[in-house]
Design an enzyme around this catalytic site. Sequence first.
Site, PDB file in Angstrom:
ATOM      1  N   HIS A   1       1.172  -1.708  -0.263  1.00 30.08           N
ATOM      2  CA  HIS A   1      -0.009   0.480   0.189  1.00 30.08           C
ATOM      3  C   HIS A   1       0.639   1.163   0.343  1.00 30.08           C
ATOM      4  O   HIS A   1       0.259   2.511  -0.385  1.00 30.08           O
ATOM      5  CB  HIS A   1      -0.755   0.113   1.164  1.00 30.08           C
ATOM      6  CG  HIS A   1      -2.070  -1.417   1.069  1.00 30.08           C
ATOM      7  ND1 HIS A   1      -2.643  -0.899   0.137  1.00 30.08           N
ATOM      8  CD2 HIS A   1      -2.349  -2.003   2.258  1.00 30.08           C
ATOM      9  CE1 HIS A   1      -3.782  -1.930   0.355  1.00 30.08           C
ATOM     10  NE2 HIS A   1      -3.405  -2.523   1.533  1.00 30.08           N
TER      11      HIS A   1
ATOM     12  N   HIS B   1      -6.485  -7.227  -1.044  1.00 28.85           N
ATOM     13  CA  HIS B   1      -6.366  -5.704  -0.871  1.00 28.85           C
ATOM     14  C   HIS B   1      -6.025  -5.651  -2.036  1.00 28.85           C
ATOM     15  O   HIS B   1      -4.734  -6.362  -2.948  1.00 28.85           O
ATOM     16  CB  HIS B   1      -5.871  -4.716  -0.128  1.00 28.85           C
ATOM     17  CG  HIS B   1      -6.115  -5.415   1.750  1.00 28.85           C
ATOM     18  ND1 HIS B   1      -6.763  -5.364   2.489  1.00 28.85           N
ATOM     19  CD2 HIS B   1      -7.924  -5.155   1.518  1.00 28.85           C
ATOM     20  CE1 HIS B   1      -7.031  -6.294   3.603  1.00 28.85           C
ATOM     21  NE2 HIS B   1      -7.728  -5.448   3.188  1.00 28.85           N
TER      22      HIS B   1
HETATM   23 ZN    ZN Z   1      -4.179  -7.255   2.242  1.00 29.60          ZN
END
Ligand code: ZN
Length: 339
Positions: free
Chosen positions: A126, A163
């Site tokens: 991320h 994600h």
């Molecule tokens: Zn994740």
Amino acid sequence: MPGLLVATDPRFADHQPGVGHPERPARLDAVARGIREAGLDEALVAVEPRLATDDDLARVHDRRLVEALDRFGAAGGGAIDADTAMGPRSMEAARLAAGAGLELAERLEAGEADAGFCAVRPPGHHATSRRAMGFCLFNNVAVTAAALADRGERVLIVDYDAHHGNGTEEVFWRDPRVLFVSLHEWPLYPGTGALGDTGADEGAGSTINVPLPSGATGDVYRRAVDDLIAPAAEAHGATWLLVSAGFDGHRADPLTGLGLRAGDFADITGDLLQLVPAGRRLLFLEGGYDLDGLADSVGAALARVADVDHRPEPSTSGGPGSDAVAAARAVHQRAVEGG
Ligand SMILES: [Zn+2]
């Protein structure tokens, strides 16, 4: 037995994002347990990661981010955003997490083993060029991918964390040297990774997003590898495979809603390994927050890497999502044709 290098370090436990945080030091104990239960202790070679330098990090990150985190950590740390925090020892852990892949890539280039696994935390996918977020400080997989690309390699990154790998996507959005593929639950944090997001400029078509519905099962992932990732990797001329190996797609994970079990991580990982030659494959631990699901899934995936049969849970099929793979394939086709 084909060799497997595993980079890990007790200093990763010094990264303490706070009491009750899901991205906790016990995760790496679960990873070690999964490796042990898979019977891989003998098969693997433990490697001490090295600290990523400022120059290593600058291939991916704005130097101002590195300086800001250095200062914040030296002052004791604290919350960076609602999800992400660091303590006084987190910077050392983050530099080791970012340096682990660099160390393993060089050892693989020297012919020491067939594959490597970075059992690291904090995770990385991320983190964008300018921002630490989503439990991530530096983008570990991107730091290694950028170093390999600078050495002339054609890199394939497959991110099967539940994600979207927004940070990795942002870093390589305009970079044709790196083919980035993310399979992720949709909708879910961080909200990026739409089907139509395919890269820009020279990097047009070198980003592939496969947003999947809650409940998607392993057969959908295998179809994505066969129908979409394998042909795209071949067209890209991939010489290296880096996997953002998040195990939070496991159905027991408390943060997500996908339908995978440990056997699926063996299948998917095994299928991906076929896309590049031995000795050019690196896996990076990203998410995975149910400790038993994490242990079983890491054990199953790494057993497959080491060519050992270990399936603490079966594979899954019959869930939704195969239409998402077909749609992603059509979108990718249009993107590479410049449509
Ligand atoms: Zn994740």
